[in-house]
Motif scaffolding. Sequence first.
Motif, PDB file in Angstrom:
ATOM      1  N   ARG A   1      61.782  -6.722 -26.386  1.00  0.00           N
ATOM      2  CA  ARG A   1      60.770  -6.958 -25.127  1.00  0.00           C
ATOM      3  C   ARG A   1      59.504  -5.764 -25.406  1.00  0.00           C
ATOM      4  NH1 ARG A   1      61.375  -7.461 -19.760  1.00  0.00           N
ATOM      5  NH2 ARG A   1      63.667  -8.240 -19.776  1.00  0.00           N
ATOM      6  N   THR A   2      58.436  -6.356 -25.119  1.00  0.00           N
ATOM      7  CA  THR A   2      57.362  -5.689 -24.931  1.00  0.00           C
ATOM      8  C   THR A   2      56.796  -5.743 -23.499  1.00  0.00           C
ATOM      9  OG1 THR A   2      55.940  -7.662 -25.195  1.00  0.00           O
ATOM     10  CG2 THR A   2      56.517  -6.618 -27.221  1.00  0.00           C
ATOM     11  N   PRO A   3      55.697  -5.034 -23.240  1.00  0.00           N
ATOM     12  CA  PRO A   3      55.539  -5.036 -21.726  1.00  0.00           C
ATOM     13  C   PRO A   3      55.044  -6.467 -21.055  1.00  0.00           C
ATOM     14  CG  PRO A   3      54.287  -3.263 -22.785  1.00  0.00           C
ATOM     15  CD  PRO A   3      55.062  -3.939 -23.906  1.00  0.00           C
ATOM     16  N   LYS A   4      54.886  -7.476 -21.849  1.00  0.00           N
ATOM     17  CA  LYS A   4      54.480  -8.592 -21.620  1.00  0.00           C
ATOM     18  C   LYS A   4      55.169  -9.817 -21.764  1.00  0.00           C
ATOM     19  CE  LYS A   4      49.558  -8.556 -20.196  1.00  0.00           C
ATOM     20  NZ  LYS A   4      49.707  -9.145 -18.963  1.00  0.00           N
ATOM     21  N   LEU A   5      56.264  -9.557 -22.977  1.00  0.00           N
ATOM     22  CA  LEU A   5      56.954 -10.331 -23.816  1.00  0.00           C
ATOM     23  C   LEU A   5      58.423 -10.090 -23.705  1.00  0.00           C
ATOM     24  CD1 LEU A   5      57.084 -13.468 -25.151  1.00  0.00           C
ATOM     25  CD2 LEU A   5      56.483 -12.218 -27.150  1.00  0.00           C
ATOM     26  N   ASN A   6      59.310 -10.964 -23.524  1.00  0.00           N
ATOM     27  CA  ASN A   6      60.685 -10.696 -23.808  1.00  0.00           C
ATOM     28  C   ASN A   6      61.393 -11.973 -24.279  1.00  0.00           C
ATOM     29  OD1 ASN A   6      63.417  -9.331 -23.549  1.00  0.00           O
ATOM     30  ND2 ASN A   6      63.905 -10.767 -21.779  1.00  0.00           N
ATOM     31  N   ILE A   7      61.997 -11.779 -25.606  1.00  0.00           N
ATOM     32  CA  ILE A   7      62.746 -12.687 -26.273  1.00  0.00           C
ATOM     33  C   ILE A   7      64.155 -12.421 -26.210  1.00  0.00           C
ATOM     34  CG2 ILE A   7      62.910 -14.201 -28.515  1.00  0.00           C
ATOM     35  CD1 ILE A   7      59.826 -13.426 -28.988  1.00  0.00           C
ATOM     36  N   PHE A   8      64.981 -13.362 -25.910  1.00  0.00           N
ATOM     37  CA  PHE A   8      66.469 -12.745 -26.010  1.00  0.00           C
ATOM     38  C   PHE A   8      67.268 -14.291 -26.624  1.00  0.00           C
ATOM     39  CE2 PHE A   8      65.323 -14.510 -21.851  1.00  0.00           C
ATOM     40  CZ  PHE A   8      66.413 -15.553 -21.451  1.00  0.00           C
ATOM     41  N   THR A   9      68.470 -13.741 -27.184  1.00  0.00           N
ATOM     42  CA  THR A   9      69.445 -14.736 -27.560  1.00  0.00           C
ATOM     43  C   THR A   9      70.879 -14.119 -27.158  1.00  0.00           C
ATOM     44  OG1 THR A   9      69.921 -16.238 -29.355  1.00  0.00           O
ATOM     45  CG2 THR A   9      69.394 -14.217 -29.885  1.00  0.00           C
TER      46      THR A   9
ATOM     47  N   TYR B   1      57.559 -14.576 -20.174  1.00  0.00           N
ATOM     48  CA  TYR B   1      56.083 -14.099 -20.287  1.00  0.00           C
ATOM     49  C   TYR B   1      55.632 -13.448 -19.136  1.00  0.00           C
ATOM     50  CZ  TYR B   1      51.309 -13.446 -21.931  1.00  0.00           C
ATOM     51  OH  TYR B   1      50.017 -12.936 -22.017  1.00  0.00           O
ATOM     52  N   SER B   2      55.127 -12.211 -19.239  1.00  0.00           N
ATOM     53  CA  SER B   2      54.665 -11.979 -17.583  1.00  0.00           C
ATOM     54  C   SER B   2      53.103 -11.847 -17.685  1.00  0.00           C
ATOM     55  CB  SER B   2      54.965 -10.357 -17.685  1.00  0.00           C
ATOM     56  OG  SER B   2      56.472 -10.420 -17.434  1.00  0.00           O
ATOM     57  N   ILE B   3      52.490 -12.814 -16.846  1.00  0.00           N
ATOM     58  CA  ILE B   3      51.198 -12.785 -16.779  1.00  0.00           C
ATOM     59  C   ILE B   3      50.347 -11.823 -16.036  1.00  0.00           C
ATOM     60  CG2 ILE B   3      49.256 -14.253 -15.739  1.00  0.00           C
ATOM     61  CD1 ILE B   3      51.260 -16.746 -16.158  1.00  0.00           C
TER      62      ILE B   3
END
Length: 159
Positions: free
Chosen positions: A97-105, A150-152
Motif C-alpha cells: 500500500r502507498t498513499p494512492k495505490l493498494n495491491i492485495f492478494t 486506486y485513490s484518485i
Amino acid sequence: MFHLKGRGGVMVQIDGRPTRMTETELADYLKSIQSTDVESIELISNPSSKYDAEGTAGIINIKLKRNKNYGTNGSLTAGYAIGKYSKYNTPISLNTRTPKLNIFTNYSNNWGDRQNEFYLYREQNPYTSTQSSISKRSGLSHNYKAGLDYSINKKIMWA
C-alpha cells in the motif's frame, strides 16, 4: 438456492461485489478463510431497488478486513482441527500500500474429512417412522482473491 427468512433468490456479495456461489461453495469458502480476516457479515433482508433482481429475497455481504498501513506486508497461517476426522487449512495474504495505490492478494485452502449424522423420529398417529443417515465427505477447496484499489483523491476510490 439460498434462503433468507424463508425466501429464495439471495445474492452473495464479498466486499460489496456480487459473487456467484452455490450453497456448498459458500460453505467451503467460509470454512477456508480465517475468522480474523472477516470484518463483518451483513444480512440484508429487504434490499433497496438499486440491487439486481437476483437479490430480491435478500443479500449476504461478507466484508473482509483490509490492512490500512503503508508498505508491504503479508501473513502465512496454518490451521489444524480435529473432531471425528482431521481438517487443515493454510491461508496466505500479501499486501502493498502507498498513499494512492493498494495491491492485495489472498489465497486459502481447506482440506479434510467431514462426517454428518442425521437422526429423525416422527410420530403421527397411528404411524411412527424412524430415519437415520451418516455421510462422510472428503474434500479440498481453494479460494483466491486479488485486487487493486486506486485513490484518485480522498473522496474517490477506484476498485
